[in-house]
Design a protein around this motif. Structure first.
Motif, PDB file in Angstrom:
ATOM      1  N   PRO A  16       0.721  -1.162   0.080  1.00 11.20           N
ATOM      2  CA  PRO A  16      -0.106  -0.085   0.089  1.00 11.20           C
ATOM      3  C   PRO A  16       0.752   1.285  -0.127  1.00 11.20           C
ATOM      4  CG  PRO A  16      -0.911  -1.529   1.640  1.00 11.20           C
ATOM      5  CD  PRO A  16       0.503  -2.075   0.925  1.00 11.20           C
ATOM      6  N   GLN A  17       0.398   2.370  -0.709  1.00 10.30           N
ATOM      7  CA  GLN A  17       1.123   3.556  -0.728  1.00 10.30           C
ATOM      8  C   GLN A  17       0.636   4.685   0.231  1.00 10.30           C
ATOM      9  OE1 GLN A  17       0.135   3.794  -4.934  1.00 10.30           O
ATOM     10  NE2 GLN A  17       2.090   2.874  -5.624  1.00 10.30           N
ATOM     11  N   LEU A  18      -0.564   4.451   0.734  1.00 12.46           N
ATOM     12  CA  LEU A  18      -1.251   5.255   1.596  1.00 12.46           C
ATOM     13  C   LEU A  18      -1.885   4.685   2.846  1.00 12.46           C
ATOM     14  CD1 LEU A  18      -2.060   8.286   1.916  1.00 12.46           C
ATOM     15  CD2 LEU A  18      -4.085   7.693   0.751  1.00 12.46           C
ATOM     16  N   ASN A  19      -1.638   4.958   3.927  1.00 16.32           N
ATOM     17  CA  ASN A  19      -2.226   4.569   5.146  1.00 16.32           C
ATOM     18  C   ASN A  19      -3.646   5.353   5.649  1.00 16.32           C
ATOM     19  OD1 ASN A  19      -0.291   2.632   5.592  1.00 16.32           O
ATOM     20  ND2 ASN A  19       1.322   4.027   6.306  1.00 16.32           N
ATOM     21  N   CYS A  20      -4.649   4.746   5.846  1.00 11.00           N
ATOM     22  CA  CYS A  20      -5.622   5.410   6.158  1.00 11.00           C
ATOM     23  C   CYS A  20      -6.159   5.178   7.597  1.00 11.00           C
ATOM     24  CB  CYS A  20      -6.927   4.789   5.329  1.00 11.00           C
ATOM     25  SG  CYS A  20      -6.604   4.997   3.699  1.00 11.00           S
ATOM     26  N   SER A  21      -6.216   6.357   8.568  1.00 12.76           N
ATOM     27  CA  SER A  21      -6.628   6.158   9.877  1.00 12.76           C
ATOM     28  C   SER A  21      -8.041   5.529   9.902  1.00 12.76           C
ATOM     29  CB  SER A  21      -6.616   7.576  10.654  1.00 12.76           C
ATOM     30  OG  SER A  21      -7.155   8.453  10.123  1.00 12.76           O
ATOM     31  N   LYS A  22      -8.901   5.707   9.034  1.00  9.82           N
ATOM     32  CA  LYS A  22     -10.439   5.215   9.028  1.00  9.82           C
ATOM     33  C   LYS A  22     -10.546   4.628   7.671  1.00  9.82           C
ATOM     34  CE  LYS A  22     -12.155   9.116  10.097  1.00  9.82           C
ATOM     35  NZ  LYS A  22     -13.079   9.946  10.475  1.00  9.82           N
ATOM     36  N   VAL A  23     -11.187   3.485   7.790  1.00 13.79           N
ATOM     37  CA  VAL A  23     -11.474   2.614   6.449  1.00 13.79           C
ATOM     38  C   VAL A  23     -13.125   2.016   6.654  1.00 13.79           C
ATOM     39  CG1 VAL A  23      -9.254   1.918   6.304  1.00 13.79           C
ATOM     40  CG2 VAL A  23     -10.825   0.441   7.580  1.00 13.79           C
ATOM     41  N   LEU A  24     -13.339   1.871   5.562  1.00  7.51           N
ATOM     42  CA  LEU A  24     -14.824   1.085   5.395  1.00  7.51           C
ATOM     43  C   LEU A  24     -14.433   0.088   4.987  1.00  7.51           C
ATOM     44  CD1 LEU A  24     -16.968   4.190   3.689  1.00  7.51           C
ATOM     45  CD2 LEU A  24     -17.303   3.074   5.837  1.00  7.51           C
ATOM     46  N   SER A  25     -14.899  -1.091   5.494  1.00  7.86           N
ATOM     47  CA  SER A  25     -14.943  -2.569   5.085  1.00  7.86           C
ATOM     48  C   SER A  25     -15.918  -3.216   4.566  1.00  7.86           C
ATOM     49  CB  SER A  25     -14.385  -3.370   6.476  1.00  7.86           C
ATOM     50  OG  SER A  25     -15.311  -3.131   7.213  1.00  7.86           O
ATOM     51  N   PRO A  26     -15.905  -4.235   3.713  1.00 10.02           N
ATOM     52  CA  PRO A  26     -17.150  -4.577   2.824  1.00 10.02           C
ATOM     53  C   PRO A  26     -18.311  -4.822   3.737  1.00 10.02           C
ATOM     54  CG  PRO A  26     -15.310  -5.947   2.288  1.00 10.02           C
ATOM     55  CD  PRO A  26     -14.732  -4.958   3.460  1.00 10.02           C
ATOM     56  N   GLY A  27     -19.359  -4.394   3.478  1.00 11.69           N
ATOM     57  CA  GLY A  27     -20.679  -4.454   3.889  1.00 11.69           C
ATOM     58  C   GLY A  27     -20.862  -3.567   5.282  1.00 11.69           C
ATOM     59  N   ARG A  28     -20.086  -2.695   5.565  1.00 18.64           N
ATOM     60  CA  ARG A  28     -20.340  -1.627   6.335  1.00 18.64           C
ATOM     61  C   ARG A  28     -20.249  -0.152   6.295  1.00 18.64           C
ATOM     62  NH1 ARG A  28     -19.429  -4.164  11.425  1.00 18.64           N
ATOM     63  NH2 ARG A  28     -18.586  -6.334  11.428  1.00 18.64           N
ATOM     64  N   ALA A  29     -21.060   0.403   6.384  1.00 21.84           N
ATOM     65  CA  ALA A  29     -21.175   1.821   6.173  1.00 21.84           C
ATOM     66  C   ALA A  29     -20.591   2.851   7.208  1.00 21.84           C
ATOM     67  CB  ALA A  29     -22.455   2.287   5.950  1.00 21.84           C
ATOM     68  N   GLN A  30     -20.224   2.333   8.396  1.00 28.42           N
ATOM     69  CA  GLN A  30     -19.601   3.238   9.456  1.00 28.42           C
ATOM     70  C   GLN A  30     -18.076   2.866   9.427  1.00 28.42           C
ATOM     71  OE1 GLN A  30     -21.145   5.298  11.285  1.00 28.42           O
ATOM     72  NE2 GLN A  30     -23.236   4.598  10.305  1.00 28.42           N
ATOM     73  N   PRO A  31     -17.486   4.097   9.486  1.00 23.93           N
ATOM     74  CA  PRO A  31     -15.978   3.975   9.209  1.00 23.93           C
ATOM     75  C   PRO A  31     -15.160   3.348  10.753  1.00 23.93           C
ATOM     76  CG  PRO A  31     -16.710   5.979   8.586  1.00 23.93           C
ATOM     77  CD  PRO A  31     -17.660   5.358   9.393  1.00 23.93           C
ATOM     78  N   ALA A  32     -14.158   2.597  10.533  1.00 23.44           N
ATOM     79  CA  ALA A  32     -13.460   2.227  11.709  1.00 23.44           C
ATOM     80  C   ALA A  32     -12.127   2.338  11.564  1.00 23.44           C
ATOM     81  CB  ALA A  32     -13.845   0.592  12.018  1.00 23.44           C
ATOM     82  N   GLN A  33     -11.372   2.062  12.466  1.00 21.20           N
ATOM     83  CA  GLN A  33      -9.900   2.243  12.405  1.00 21.20           C
ATOM     84  C   GLN A  33      -9.195   0.978  11.734  1.00 21.20           C
ATOM     85  OE1 GLN A  33      -8.219   2.864  16.271  1.00 21.20           O
ATOM     86  NE2 GLN A  33      -8.828   5.346  16.127  1.00 21.20           N
ATOM     87  N   HIS A  34      -9.682  -0.130  12.108  1.00 22.32           N
ATOM     88  CA  HIS A  34      -9.257  -1.445  11.365  1.00 22.32           C
ATOM     89  C   HIS A  34     -10.474  -2.161  11.041  1.00 22.32           C
ATOM     90  CE1 HIS A  34      -5.176  -0.394  12.854  1.00 22.32           C
ATOM     91  NE2 HIS A  34      -5.728  -0.038  13.899  1.00 22.32           N
ATOM     92  N   PRO A  35     -10.123  -3.100   9.930  1.00 24.69           N
ATOM     93  CA  PRO A  35     -11.448  -4.015   9.532  1.00 24.69           C
ATOM     94  C   PRO A  35     -11.698  -4.897  10.398  1.00 24.69           C
ATOM     95  CG  PRO A  35      -9.436  -4.321   8.232  1.00 24.69           C
ATOM     96  CD  PRO A  35      -9.219  -3.135   8.979  1.00 24.69           C
ATOM     97  N   ALA A  36     -12.764  -5.400  10.670  1.00 22.32           N
ATOM     98  CA  ALA A  36     -13.489  -6.334  11.654  1.00 22.32           C
ATOM     99  C   ALA A  36     -12.531  -7.673  11.380  1.00 22.32           C
ATOM    100  CB  ALA A  36     -14.890  -6.433  12.110  1.00 22.32           C
ATOM    101  N   ALA A  37     -12.158  -8.014  10.245  1.00 20.66           N
ATOM    102  CA  ALA A  37     -11.881  -9.205   9.840  1.00 20.66           C
ATOM    103  C   ALA A  37     -11.055  -9.068   8.278  1.00 20.66           C
ATOM    104  CB  ALA A  37     -13.141 -10.298   9.352  1.00 20.66           C
TER     105      ALA A  37
END
Length: 379
Positions: free
Chosen positions: A142-163
């Motif tokens: 990866p070329q860019l680190n994101c402090s918040k991400v949206l993972s598949p099936g979720r519409a609420q940002p999180a610091q890390h994906p649940a899985a």
């Protein structure tokens, strides 16, 4: 003068002979320029002036101007199967591009503001191992680190994906669409693999358009009906029986005429028809057609209007309308990836697929496909 007067006839003859002798060198030079000029590219035009002044000879070359055709002005001519070197603007010679010809036919491509720049060999010469290692290193870092991400099936940002996730969307505030603006999302998929993506962008309140030429529930097969917008209604998915195209319209009309249910358009055409200047989220699983589609986006400048891109790249075979040796194909793939980066896309997530087949060769340290997530940092 007395001698000349005494021998007027002989002196006059001597002066005329001297003048003729003075004319011989410039005439010979003029003849040489004409002969050499005819051999220069573009059939050079040579204008020469010779006149006698004050007992001497004046000689001048007014102009030597090649007739360059429009294809020589600021562009490089690439022919399938031909390696050539092109002169760079800074005077250095760089390795020329190699077009990759389809096994059956080569279609002309849409050329936009920028041409795809084919990269130099990874090892200075063709090498399957060196080219593949360069690609794998590029698509797994990866070329860019994101402090918040949206993972598949979720519409609420999180610091890390649940899985472990197949893809991620960078949820930094400056990368998400403003709340007062319409959010637009496109999905191109034929196997239902975009279900989690659709759920995520619907949860964001986006206007969602799903493109699938095999979808019998989609609207009619011609452009007018198949590209009916939902007029910005969040939470509604517009189904379109359509697919992405990368070739010039005049070259694909005859090919598609026998399939009334299969309409294809470039991404730029689709966006224009739907009235979208920006696509905030785009998902694409193009079943090995991604390399030519990416090239079209790069050359047409379409990527400047795409903010987030999730795409699956396939390495099992060269891809539609991509040919050449394995080393040439790998170099072309890497050139496309570099073109995406040059267009502003930065890789934020990579997920390996199943299998270890690359161009029909089993490779232990590589996978047959990767799902890549990019974000455009230039919007």
């Amino acid at each position: 003068m007395r001698t000349c007067a005494r021998w007027r006839g002989r002196c006059g003859l001597s002066l005329r002979s001297g003048a003729l002798l003075l004319l011989i060198p410039p005439l010979l030079l003029a003849l040489q320029l004409l002969v050499v000029g005819s051999l220069l590219p573009g059939a050079a035009r040579v204008w020469i002036g010779v006149e006698e002044q004050d007992g001497g000879v004046a000689f001048s070359v007014i102009s030597i101007e090649p007739k360059w055709s429009s294809r020589h002005r600021g562009t490089r001519s690439w022919r399938p199967g031909v390696e050539e070197e092109a002169e760079a603007d800074d005077g250095e010679r760089r390795e020329g591009a190699r077009a990759f010809e389809d096994e059956n036919e080569m279609h002309s491509r849409q050329v936009g503001p920028r041409a795809l720049e084919v990269q130099l060999w990874a090892a200075g010469e063709p090498s399957f191992t060196a080219e593949l290692n360069r690609i794998i290193q590029y698509i797994t870092r990866p070329q860019l680190n994101c402090s918040k991400v949206l993972s598949p099936g979720r519409a609420q940002p999180a610091q890390h994906p649940a899985a472990p996730a197949h893809w991620l969307l960078c949820a930094e505030d400056w990368l998400l669409p403003a709340s007062h603006k319409t959010c637009v999302a496109y999905s191109f998929s034929m196997d239902g693999g975009d279900a989690d993506f659709l759920k995520t962008v619907l949860g964001l309140g986006c206007e969602v358009h799903c493109f699938d030429p095999s979808n019998s529930n989609a609207s009619g097969g011609h452009l007018g009906n198949s590209l009916a917008s939902n007029h910005g209604d969040g939470g509604v998915v517009s189904q379109h029986k359509m697919w992405l195209e990368w070739r010039a319209p005049k070259k694909r009309t005859q090919k598609r005429r026998g399939n009334p249910g299969g309409v294809s358009q470039t991404l730029a055409d689709i966006m224009a028809t739907l009235g979208h200047h920006t696509v905030h989220f785009l998902y694409a699983d193009l079943l090995s057609g991604e390399w030519r589609v990416f090239q079209n986006w790069i050359e047409a400048g379409t990527l400047q209007n795409v903010h987030h891109l999730v795409a699956k790249v396939h390495l099992e075979w060269a891809g539609f309308e991509v040919g050449g040796s394995n080393e040439e194909v790998l170099r072309y793939w890497f050139s496309v990836l570099q073109g995406l980066q040059a267009s502003g896309l930065k890789l934020v997530h990579s997920s390996a697929g199943e299998g270890h087949s690359v161009l029909k060769q089993t490779v232990a340290n590589a996978h047959s496909s990767y799902t890549l997530s990019w974000v455009n940092t230039r919007h």
